[in-house]
Design a protein around this motif. Structure first.
Motif, PDB file in Angstrom:
ATOM      1  N   THR A 286      17.664   1.978 -35.376  1.00 52.82           N
ATOM      2  CA  THR A 286      16.870   0.750 -35.392  1.00 52.82           C
ATOM      3  C   THR A 286      17.214  -0.131 -34.201  1.00 52.82           C
ATOM      4  OG1 THR A 286      16.752   0.794 -37.811  1.00 52.82           O
ATOM      5  CG2 THR A 286      16.302  -1.309 -36.732  1.00 52.82           C
ATOM      6  N   ILE A 287      18.505  -0.277 -33.905  1.00 50.43           N
ATOM      7  CA  ILE A 287      18.933  -1.081 -32.753  1.00 50.43           C
ATOM      8  C   ILE A 287      18.386  -0.484 -31.460  1.00 50.43           C
ATOM      9  CG2 ILE A 287      20.925  -1.819 -31.394  1.00 50.43           C
ATOM     10  CD1 ILE A 287      20.685  -3.417 -33.890  1.00 50.43           C
ATOM     11  N   VAL A 288      18.455   0.844 -31.360  1.00 53.73           N
ATOM     12  CA  VAL A 288      17.963   1.506 -30.139  1.00 53.73           C
ATOM     13  C   VAL A 288      16.465   1.261 -29.969  1.00 53.73           C
ATOM     14  CG1 VAL A 288      17.550   3.757 -29.064  1.00 53.73           C
ATOM     15  CG2 VAL A 288      19.782   3.242 -30.088  1.00 53.73           C
ATOM     16  N   ARG A 289      15.699   1.384 -31.063  1.00 54.31           N
ATOM     17  CA  ARG A 289      14.251   1.150 -30.960  1.00 54.31           C
ATOM     18  C   ARG A 289      13.950  -0.291 -30.573  1.00 54.31           C
ATOM     19  NH1 ARG A 289      14.255   4.285 -35.702  1.00 54.31           N
ATOM     20  NH2 ARG A 289      13.960   2.406 -36.981  1.00 54.31           N
ATOM     21  N   LEU A 290      14.676  -1.231 -31.165  1.00 58.95           N
ATOM     22  CA  LEU A 290      14.461  -2.637 -30.828  1.00 58.95           C
ATOM     23  C   LEU A 290      14.809  -2.923 -29.373  1.00 58.95           C
ATOM     24  CD1 LEU A 290      15.711  -4.622 -33.958  1.00 58.95           C
ATOM     25  CD2 LEU A 290      13.425  -4.679 -32.951  1.00 58.95           C
ATOM     26  N   ALA A 291      15.857  -2.277 -28.879  1.00 57.01           N
ATOM     27  CA  ALA A 291      16.278  -2.502 -27.497  1.00 57.01           C
ATOM     28  C   ALA A 291      15.205  -2.073 -26.501  1.00 57.01           C
ATOM     29  CB  ALA A 291      17.580  -1.757 -27.222  1.00 57.01           C
ATOM     30  N   ASP A 292      14.344  -1.171 -26.937  1.00 59.08           N
ATOM     31  CA  ASP A 292      13.280  -0.670 -26.064  1.00 59.08           C
ATOM     32  C   ASP A 292      11.948  -1.347 -26.362  1.00 59.08           C
ATOM     33  OD1 ASP A 292      12.666   1.015 -23.917  1.00 59.08           O
ATOM     34  OD2 ASP A 292      11.725   2.479 -25.255  1.00 59.08           O
ATOM     35  N   THR A 293      12.014  -2.460 -27.122  1.00 56.02           N
ATOM     36  CA  THR A 293      10.817  -3.179 -27.534  1.00 56.02           C
ATOM     37  C   THR A 293      10.847  -4.591 -26.966  1.00 56.02           C
ATOM     38  OG1 THR A 293      10.762  -1.923 -29.604  1.00 56.02           O
ATOM     39  CG2 THR A 293       9.458  -3.948 -29.533  1.00 56.02           C
ATOM     40  N   GLU A 294       9.689  -5.115 -26.653  1.00 57.78           N
ATOM     41  CA  GLU A 294       9.600  -6.493 -26.162  1.00 57.78           C
ATOM     42  C   GLU A 294       9.650  -7.465 -27.332  1.00 57.78           C
ATOM     43  OE1 GLU A 294       9.658  -7.670 -23.118  1.00 57.78           O
ATOM     44  OE2 GLU A 294       9.822  -5.677 -22.233  1.00 57.78           O
ATOM     45  N   ILE A 295      10.828  -8.014 -27.608  1.00 58.68           N
ATOM     46  CA  ILE A 295      10.942  -9.074 -28.599  1.00 58.68           C
ATOM     47  C   ILE A 295      11.645 -10.264 -27.952  1.00 58.68           C
ATOM     48  CG2 ILE A 295      11.010  -7.458 -30.533  1.00 58.68           C
ATOM     49  CD1 ILE A 295      14.001  -7.955 -30.766  1.00 58.68           C
ATOM     50  N   GLU A 296      11.558 -11.411 -28.589  1.00 64.93           N
ATOM     51  CA  GLU A 296      12.077 -12.644 -28.007  1.00 64.93           C
ATOM     52  C   GLU A 296      13.608 -12.681 -28.029  1.00 64.93           C
ATOM     53  OE1 GLU A 296      10.327 -14.963 -26.601  1.00 64.93           O
ATOM     54  OE2 GLU A 296       8.323 -14.196 -27.127  1.00 64.93           O
ATOM     55  N   ARG A 297      14.150 -13.481 -27.104  1.00 66.31           N
ATOM     56  CA  ARG A 297      15.592 -13.705 -27.076  1.00 66.31           C
ATOM     57  C   ARG A 297      16.062 -14.273 -28.421  1.00 66.31           C
ATOM     58  NH1 ARG A 297      19.888 -14.855 -23.647  1.00 66.31           N
ATOM     59  NH2 ARG A 297      21.236 -16.592 -24.305  1.00 66.31           N
ATOM     60  N   LEU A 298      15.261 -15.175 -29.010  1.00 63.48           N
ATOM     61  CA  LEU A 298      15.616 -15.758 -30.294  1.00 63.48           C
ATOM     62  C   LEU A 298      15.716 -14.692 -31.378  1.00 63.48           C
ATOM     63  CD1 LEU A 298      16.142 -18.181 -32.145  1.00 63.48           C
ATOM     64  CD2 LEU A 298      13.647 -18.453 -32.366  1.00 63.48           C
ATOM     65  N   ASP A 299      14.848 -13.679 -31.303  1.00 61.18           N
ATOM     66  CA  ASP A 299      14.903 -12.596 -32.282  1.00 61.18           C
ATOM     67  C   ASP A 299      16.249 -11.874 -32.228  1.00 61.18           C
ATOM     68  OD1 ASP A 299      12.283 -13.196 -32.981  1.00 61.18           O
ATOM     69  OD2 ASP A 299      11.447 -11.765 -31.562  1.00 61.18           O
ATOM     70  N   TRP A 300      16.740 -11.635 -31.005  1.00 62.39           N
ATOM     71  CA  TRP A 300      18.031 -10.975 -30.855  1.00 62.39           C
ATOM     72  C   TRP A 300      19.157 -11.871 -31.374  1.00 62.39           C
ATOM     73  CZ3 TRP A 300      18.842  -6.115 -30.479  1.00 62.39           C
ATOM     74  CH2 TRP A 300      17.917  -5.270 -29.852  1.00 62.39           C
ATOM     75  N   LYS A 301      19.040 -13.168 -31.152  1.00 58.08           N
ATOM     76  CA  LYS A 301      20.071 -14.082 -31.649  1.00 58.08           C
ATOM     77  C   LYS A 301      20.100 -14.083 -33.173  1.00 58.08           C
ATOM     78  CE  LYS A 301      20.709 -18.045 -29.628  1.00 58.08           C
ATOM     79  NZ  LYS A 301      20.455 -19.392 -29.046  1.00 58.08           N
ATOM     80  N   ILE A 302      18.906 -14.063 -33.784  1.00 60.30           N
ATOM     81  CA  ILE A 302      18.843 -14.020 -35.250  1.00 60.30           C
ATOM     82  C   ILE A 302      19.457 -12.725 -35.771  1.00 60.30           C
ATOM     83  CG2 ILE A 302      17.265 -13.837 -37.223  1.00 60.30           C
ATOM     84  CD1 ILE A 302      15.386 -15.755 -35.701  1.00 60.30           C
ATOM     85  N   LEU A 303      19.082 -11.603 -35.156  1.00 60.41           N
ATOM     86  CA  LEU A 303      19.607 -10.303 -35.578  1.00 60.41           C
ATOM     87  C   LEU A 303      21.120 -10.258 -35.440  1.00 60.41           C
ATOM     88  CD1 LEU A 303      19.245  -7.366 -36.460  1.00 60.41           C
ATOM     89  CD2 LEU A 303      18.811  -6.777 -34.059  1.00 60.41           C
ATOM     90  N   SER A 304      21.628 -10.704 -34.292  1.00 59.65           N
ATOM     91  CA  SER A 304      23.061 -10.653 -34.040  1.00 59.65           C
ATOM     92  C   SER A 304      23.834 -11.533 -35.013  1.00 59.65           C
ATOM     93  CB  SER A 304      23.337 -11.088 -32.596  1.00 59.65           C
ATOM     94  OG  SER A 304      24.721 -11.102 -32.336  1.00 59.65           O
ATOM     95  N   SER A 305      23.338 -12.754 -35.237  1.00 55.64           N
ATOM     96  CA  SER A 305      24.043 -13.677 -36.143  1.00 55.64           C
ATOM     97  C   SER A 305      23.965 -13.207 -37.588  1.00 55.64           C
ATOM     98  CB  SER A 305      23.455 -15.084 -36.012  1.00 55.64           C
ATOM     99  OG  SER A 305      23.674 -15.609 -34.719  1.00 55.64           O
ATOM    100  N   ALA A 306      22.808 -12.656 -37.983  1.00 52.50           N
ATOM    101  CA  ALA A 306      22.666 -12.151 -39.347  1.00 52.50           C
ATOM    102  C   ALA A 306      23.621 -10.981 -39.590  1.00 52.50           C
ATOM    103  CB  ALA A 306      21.230 -11.727 -39.617  1.00 52.50           C
TER     104      ALA A 306
END
Length: 356
Positions: free
Chosen positions: A39-59
């Motif tokens: 899932t992380i690998v697929r997301l890394a290759d997807t255009e999502i917002e910086r805020l999305d990564w911050k939410i994922l990382s903090s969660a």
């Protein structure tokens, strides 16, 4: 693997990932670890917002802390206490919450609250620090932990409400709700909704007033008048919870729930109910007669652990299996109550209802 501090550099992160990949085939939960990494690998290759990564990382960081804390306490049942943060120690609501927490910890349970003041503080005061968990929330304005849990290693400060609520429910084997405001009402209705839809539990839900109080009794009357009588919920849905102003009734509702019933899970389309003691053939036949309306095919049958449960810690417990319709949860709670009246637990089980 090295500590999380090693992730400060790309080189050490690469080394840790490489080591994990090498060890993956030997890890017990390799299937789910692989899914998470994918899932992380697929997301890394997807255009999502910086805020999305911050939410994922903090969660993920929130969940890491929660998983690590509760792992060592996974065999002890816990009671989550909800209620107002505004109630002072001299109020009857505070005092009944304190006495309730004292009661359930004497029975062997541990207590979880949001870690703040009011009813949360009462829960920790009654349970004592050694039997308490505090799941606090980081807010722009400081929310201090109450003095009965402050500084304890079993106090966690979550960034997000949703991860905090996840652990308050995921780790609980019973929920006790005391009077409170919008937050308490939200927690009450969320518990009801998740129980009604099978996303939480089955666990006992107890709504507790102080002796002579009518907060939850009035709430229950509203539910009956506006929801049950108008067909907005099932007539059996009030079986999901117990309303009382009696401390003995409140504590008994929790211990009685685990008198014979241990836990349950789904294996494919079958509900597997684990029991502390076996039921007779006649008792199972009685269950089939009384609860055939919630079975979509076949019958309720006695069983040992299914092959899919071979690694489950409850593998030695007797079971009932059925094709439950996954809709009539109020009726399922009624069946669990019937099961608890049928069987006779061992003296050891009866003396320790808190043991999973």
């Amino acid at each position: 693997m090295t500590s999380s501090a090693s992730f400060d550099t790309l080189e050490s992160l690469q080394a840790d990932i490489a080591e994990l990949i090498v060890r993956l085939p030997t890890l017990k939960n390799r299937q789910f670890i692989q899914q998470a990494l994918a899932t992380i690998v697929r997301l890394a290759d997807t255009e999502i917002e910086r805020l999305d990564w911050k939410i994922l990382s903090s969660a993920l960081a929130d969940m890491e802390r929660g998983f690590q804390l509760f792992y060592d306490y996974r065999h002890v049942r816990k009671v989550t206490i909800f209620g107002s943060a505004r109630l002072a120690p001299e109020t009857p609501e505070y005092q009944i919450a304190l006495e309730f927490a004292r009661c359930v910890t004497k029975l062997g349970f541990m207590v979880m609250t949001g870690g703040g003041g009011g009813i949360m503080q009462a829960g920790h005061e009654g349970a004592g620090r050694e039997n308490s968990f505090g799941l606090n929330i980081q807010l722009p304005f400081e929310q201090e932990a109450n003095p009965f849990i402050e500084g304890d290693p079993k106090l966690i400060n979550f960034k997000y409400f949703f991860t905090r609520k996840l652990f308050l429910l995921k780790e609980s084997d019973a929920v006790a709700l005391f009077p409170g405001g919008f937050g308490t009402q939200d927690e009450a209705f969320e518990c009801m909704t998740l129980s009604q839809t099978g996303k939480f539990g089955p666990v006992p839900l107890v709504l507790i007033d102080h002796p002579g109080g009518d907060y939850w009794r009035s709430w229950s009357e509203y539910i009956d008048k506006q929801l049950v009588n108008k067909g907005l919920v099932s007539p059996d849905d009030p079986s999901l919870y117990t309303v009382t102003d009696n401390l003995d009734v409140a504590c008994d509702a929790i211990t009685r729930f685990y008198q014979v019933y241990h836990s349950s899970r789904y294996v494919a389309n079958r509900l597997v109910i684990r029991l502390k003691t076996d039921l007779s053939d006649a008792q199972v036949e009685q269950l089939n007669t009384e609860f055939n309306d919630i079975i979509i095919q076949g019958r309720i049958e006695k069983s040992q652990a299914l092959p899919q449960e071979s690694q489950d810690e409850t593998v030695g417990l007797p079971r009932l299996i059925l094709y439950f319709n996954q809709r009539d949860l109020g009726r399922l709670y009624q069946m669990i109550a019937a099961i608890n009246q049928m069987g006779t637990p061992s003296l050891e089980d009866a003396a320790h209802p808190e043991r999973k």
